[in-house]
Scaffold this active site. Sequence first.
Site, PDB file in Angstrom:
ATOM      1  N   LYS A  67       0.900  -1.147   0.028  1.00  0.00           N
ATOM      2  CA  LYS A  67      -0.041  -0.142  -0.064  1.00  0.00           C
ATOM      3  C   LYS A  67       0.918   1.361  -0.152  1.00  0.00           C
ATOM      4  O   LYS A  67       1.992   1.366   0.691  1.00  0.00           O
ATOM      5  CB  LYS A  67      -0.872  -0.031   1.145  1.00  0.00           C
ATOM      6  CG  LYS A  67      -1.972   1.260   1.233  1.00  0.00           C
ATOM      7  CD  LYS A  67      -2.798   0.959   2.520  1.00  0.00           C
ATOM      8  CE  LYS A  67      -3.962   2.122   2.704  1.00  0.00           C
ATOM      9  NZ  LYS A  67      -4.722   1.988   3.959  1.00  0.00           N
ATOM     10  N   SER A 142      -9.671   1.844   2.702  1.00  0.00           N
ATOM     11  CA  SER A 142      -8.920   2.473   1.735  1.00  0.00           C
ATOM     12  C   SER A 142      -7.609   1.743   0.997  1.00  0.00           C
ATOM     13  O   SER A 142      -7.209   2.155  -0.005  1.00  0.00           O
ATOM     14  CB  SER A 142      -8.222   3.643   2.701  1.00  0.00           C
ATOM     15  OG  SER A 142      -7.210   3.240   3.612  1.00  0.00           O
ATOM     16  N   SER A 166      -9.643  -0.433   6.945  1.00  0.00           N
ATOM     17  CA  SER A 166      -9.128  -0.249   5.824  1.00  0.00           C
ATOM     18  C   SER A 166      -8.480  -1.464   5.180  1.00  0.00           C
ATOM     19  O   SER A 166      -8.156  -1.488   4.086  1.00  0.00           O
ATOM     20  CB  SER A 166      -8.197   1.000   5.573  1.00  0.00           C
ATOM     21  OG  SER A 166      -9.026   1.942   5.293  1.00  0.00           O
TER      22      SER A 166
HETATM   23  N1  GLN Z   1     -12.971   4.418   6.111  1.00  0.00           N
HETATM   24  C1  GLN Z   1     -12.296   4.761   7.119  1.00  0.00           C
HETATM   25  C2  GLN Z   1     -12.122   6.342   6.934  1.00  0.00           C
HETATM   26  O1  GLN Z   1     -12.414   6.753   6.080  1.00  0.00           O
HETATM   27  C3  GLN Z   1     -11.018   3.944   7.455  1.00  0.00           C
HETATM   28  C4  GLN Z   1      -9.894   4.192   7.005  1.00  0.00           C
HETATM   29  C5  GLN Z   1      -8.852   3.545   7.233  1.00  0.00           C
HETATM   30  O2  GLN Z   1      -8.810   2.603   8.105  1.00  0.00           O
HETATM   31  N2  GLN Z   1      -7.394   3.997   6.629  1.00  0.00           N
HETATM   32  O3  GLN Z   1     -11.494   6.887   8.143  1.00  0.00           O
END
Ligand code: GLN
Length: 456
Positions: A67, A142, A166
């Site tokens: 990532k 994400s 994420s």
């Molecule tokens: N969807 C969550 C957010 O927008 C989680 C993001 C993440 O875990 N990096 O914050």
Amino acid sequence: MKLNELTITEAKKGLADKKFSTNELRDDCLAQIKKVDSKIKAFVTVGEQGEEGREGTELSGIPVAIKDVLSTKNLRTTASSKILENYFPVYDGTVVERIKKGGAVIIGKTNCDAFAFGGSTEHSGYGLSYNPWDLSRVPGGSSGGSAAAVAADECLFALGTDTGGSIRQPASFCNITGLKPTYGACPRYGLLAMASSFDCPGPMAKTVEDCEIVFNWMEGEDFHDATSSAGQIKKHIEKQDKIKIGLPKEYFAEGIDEEVKTLVMAAAKLLEQNGFLLEEVTLPRTEYGVPVYYTLIFSEISSNMARYDGIRFGKDRDSFEDEVKRRIMLGTYTLSAGYFDQYYLKASRVRSLVQKDFEEVFKKVDCLLGPVAPTPAFKIGEKSNDPVQLYLEDILTVSANLAGIPSLALPCGFTKENLPVGMQIMGPAFSEEGLFKIGKRYQELTDWHKRKPEIK
Ligand code: GLN
């Protein structure tokens, strides 16, 4: 079978038996990227990097996608934001360094929402990634690029990060397995910070067994991260048999898609038929998860993003994506004089209550099982215009992050539209080994995780 379709375990065996070489393994992954990535768009940067000649270690020659929020030495690391378009780190993040020590070969950096702020990969500065199971849908986020790359067999495994879901949500949308480790189990050094009291790097792979192999290379104390933990992982879900699985009733409540509920419940029943005990439990503060999570992470984000001041790092702040700007502004607000007590402090207190929910429930059961997300993968554009809609998608994942506990996401079936559905198994802090044990048992009993998308 093409070599890129193998699991880590299978590839290790093939390499040991000299059925093929590490170069052939890598070349099949690169060929698959060439073939499908114009459709999937999992990668921001394709580029090979590994320790030459490292042989005989557990991950020797295994191709991995990383990532793009994890620093890779001399390999472009953008966090999927335009502000870091030309950023080449001078060091590897600890977890990257550790899997390289294990022999893994990096084949590229995967797309995500910019700085990991999002749940669909639609907020990337480099365009969308697409769900290999249905190209009109998001891969989740994400870590959407990492999940899509594993699902489309462009690599054998990937690294992701989980701050509020994420790793788990994209794993669930793409039919792969992913672990959000206990907070502190996998060091954050070299991770471009989102919310420091939440961020967890973790493995994303084709099976539970593979996640376990990768996790064992990633975990452990790090001099560079004062919140990393030493040697506690070996604490199991102690019992060998009659493991009691709690089903939180809030995770099967109204608002959760009916097909999702049915599939996850069927998975629980299958475990019950195979010697596990089930018990309905309650996590009464689940409903506060989303507001508390967002109040806290906006605050932490606004302070972490201050380093991108347009002078020291990357480009000017105009290059921030809209969602990044939104979160900085909201966080500045929740931390400002007069509002700090009302928002940040109050949310911190409720965070302790959410943690208490878990402490209570783990007195009764060994682990918890529920859906990862309230719906299967949604259509591109369906939620991106309404930030609150997208935030609400995180209702079932953020509690584990608020409490710092581990959660393993794994495939548990398909909807009538042939979209994958995932479940998560959560346990007390440092119970990863126990979660792997249950997950491996489930994957012996089922073959959902073996199904492959037909990319068209
Ligand atoms: N969807 C969550 C957010 O927008 C989680 C993001 C993440 O875990 N990096 O914050």
